[in-house]
Motif scaffolding. Sequence first.
Motif, PDB file in Angstrom:
ATOM      1  N   PRO A  34       0.827  -1.214   0.000  1.00 48.16           N
ATOM      2  CA  PRO A  34       0.000   0.000   0.000  1.00 48.16           C
ATOM      3  C   PRO A  34       0.858   1.259   0.000  1.00 48.16           C
ATOM      4  O   PRO A  34       1.802   1.380   0.783  1.00 48.16           O
ATOM      5  CB  PRO A  34      -0.797  -0.135   1.311  1.00 48.16           C
ATOM      6  N   GLY A  35       0.533   2.147  -0.925  1.00 45.76           N
ATOM      7  CA  GLY A  35       1.288   3.400  -1.031  1.00 45.76           C
ATOM      8  C   GLY A  35       2.341   3.397  -2.118  1.00 45.76           C
ATOM      9  O   GLY A  35       2.827   4.458  -2.525  1.00 45.76           O
ATOM     10  N   ASP A  66     -10.575  -0.372  -3.318  1.00 43.39           N
ATOM     11  CA  ASP A  66      -9.455   0.120  -2.520  1.00 43.39           C
ATOM     12  C   ASP A  66      -8.153  -0.614  -2.839  1.00 43.39           C
ATOM     13  O   ASP A  66      -7.262  -0.700  -2.000  1.00 43.39           O
ATOM     14  CB  ASP A  66      -9.765   0.016  -1.020  1.00 43.39           C
ATOM     15  N   GLU A  69      -5.305   3.496  -5.667  1.00 41.24           N
ATOM     16  CA  GLU A  69      -5.667   4.851  -5.242  1.00 41.24           C
ATOM     17  C   GLU A  69      -5.166   5.836  -6.288  1.00 41.24           C
ATOM     18  O   GLU A  69      -3.988   5.801  -6.665  1.00 41.24           O
ATOM     19  CB  GLU A  69      -5.040   5.173  -3.887  1.00 41.24           C
ATOM     20  N   GLY A  79      -3.598   0.879  -3.295  1.00 44.28           N
ATOM     21  CA  GLY A  79      -4.486   1.372  -2.247  1.00 44.28           C
ATOM     22  C   GLY A  79      -4.228   0.722  -0.896  1.00 44.28           C
ATOM     23  O   GLY A  79      -3.300  -0.077  -0.728  1.00 44.28           O
ATOM     24  N   ARG A  80      -5.092   1.032   0.053  1.00 44.25           N
ATOM     25  CA  ARG A  80      -4.932   0.510   1.416  1.00 44.25           C
ATOM     26  C   ARG A  80      -5.354  -0.944   1.526  1.00 44.25           C
ATOM     27  O   ARG A  80      -5.102  -1.603   2.523  1.00 44.25           O
ATOM     28  CB  ARG A  80      -5.773   1.340   2.395  1.00 44.25           C
ATOM     29  N   SER A  82      -8.266  -2.198   1.982  1.00 48.09           N
ATOM     30  CA  SER A  82      -9.137  -2.313   3.146  1.00 48.09           C
ATOM     31  C   SER A  82     -10.408  -3.078   2.792  1.00 48.09           C
ATOM     32  O   SER A  82     -10.582  -3.546   1.672  1.00 48.09           O
ATOM     33  CB  SER A  82      -9.515  -0.924   3.660  1.00 48.09           C
ATOM     34  N   GLN A 169      -6.134  -4.126  11.808  1.00 47.06           N
ATOM     35  CA  GLN A 169      -7.028  -3.292  11.011  1.00 47.06           C
ATOM     36  C   GLN A 169      -8.200  -4.073  10.421  1.00 47.06           C
ATOM     37  O   GLN A 169      -9.296  -3.539  10.262  1.00 47.06           O
ATOM     38  CB  GLN A 169      -6.239  -2.621   9.881  1.00 47.06           C
TER      39      GLN A 169
END
Length: 247
Positions: A34-35, A66, A69, A79-80, A82, A169
């Motif tokens: 992610p990122g 997700d 992003e 993305g995260r 999630s 999470q």
Amino acid sequence: MRTDIKPVRANRALLRHAVTEQIKTYIIENRLKPGDSLPTEAELCEALNASRSSLREAIKTLAALDIVEVRHGFGMFVGRLSLSSLVESLTFRGLLSPEDDFQVLLDLIEVRQLFEQGMAGRIIERFDEGQLAELDRLVDQLDAGGTGEALVETDRAFHDLLMQPLGNQLIAQLNGAFWDVYTIVAPYLGIANREEKADTVSAHRAMVEAVRRRDAASFAAAVVAHYAPVRQRIAAATRTAAEHPQH
């Protein structure tokens, strides 16, 4: 070294799905996190042999999940990853047909109870004195009275704090999904009577005391006792809905 994206060769009807799957494959094969950044739109179109419109449709699908992003002016990123799409579908399902959707809530209760019971040992070993004091305050707030949204929010804050030390999470998002669905369905469950509320407060206190004593078995027993009144009201509401269907 990054794995090259394999060009997509598919007919027009399957192209968007194929592009979507190839982007997911690229993320996995390159072990992106992610990122992390993705190739530009132009680079992806060339690598996948896809049109700009097909690529954009695929990116929209992945963004909704997700997985990707899009940061306008900066590019595309992983993305995260999630559970936001799951949460949205569960809450939307409740909005569409809350009076018939008690099974969703019951399923989520099963999951929550499983988490809280199964992770009792990890939960009780990670709480510090400050967190215990906050749990005490929230139980006092539950006991002090209040109904409707205020009561639900206090209960939610209690369970959010209970899960916080785990730092998981996935659990946090599923817990959030439960409360979002519960808020929608709760008006159809009827108002808890005084005895049920007293049992709920007692179960919350028992959980806090079990955490304080680092007693996993007592904590698990208190979790079961806590969810019993909610299960009973769901069963009653289900029977009522079956006996008096709305047309």
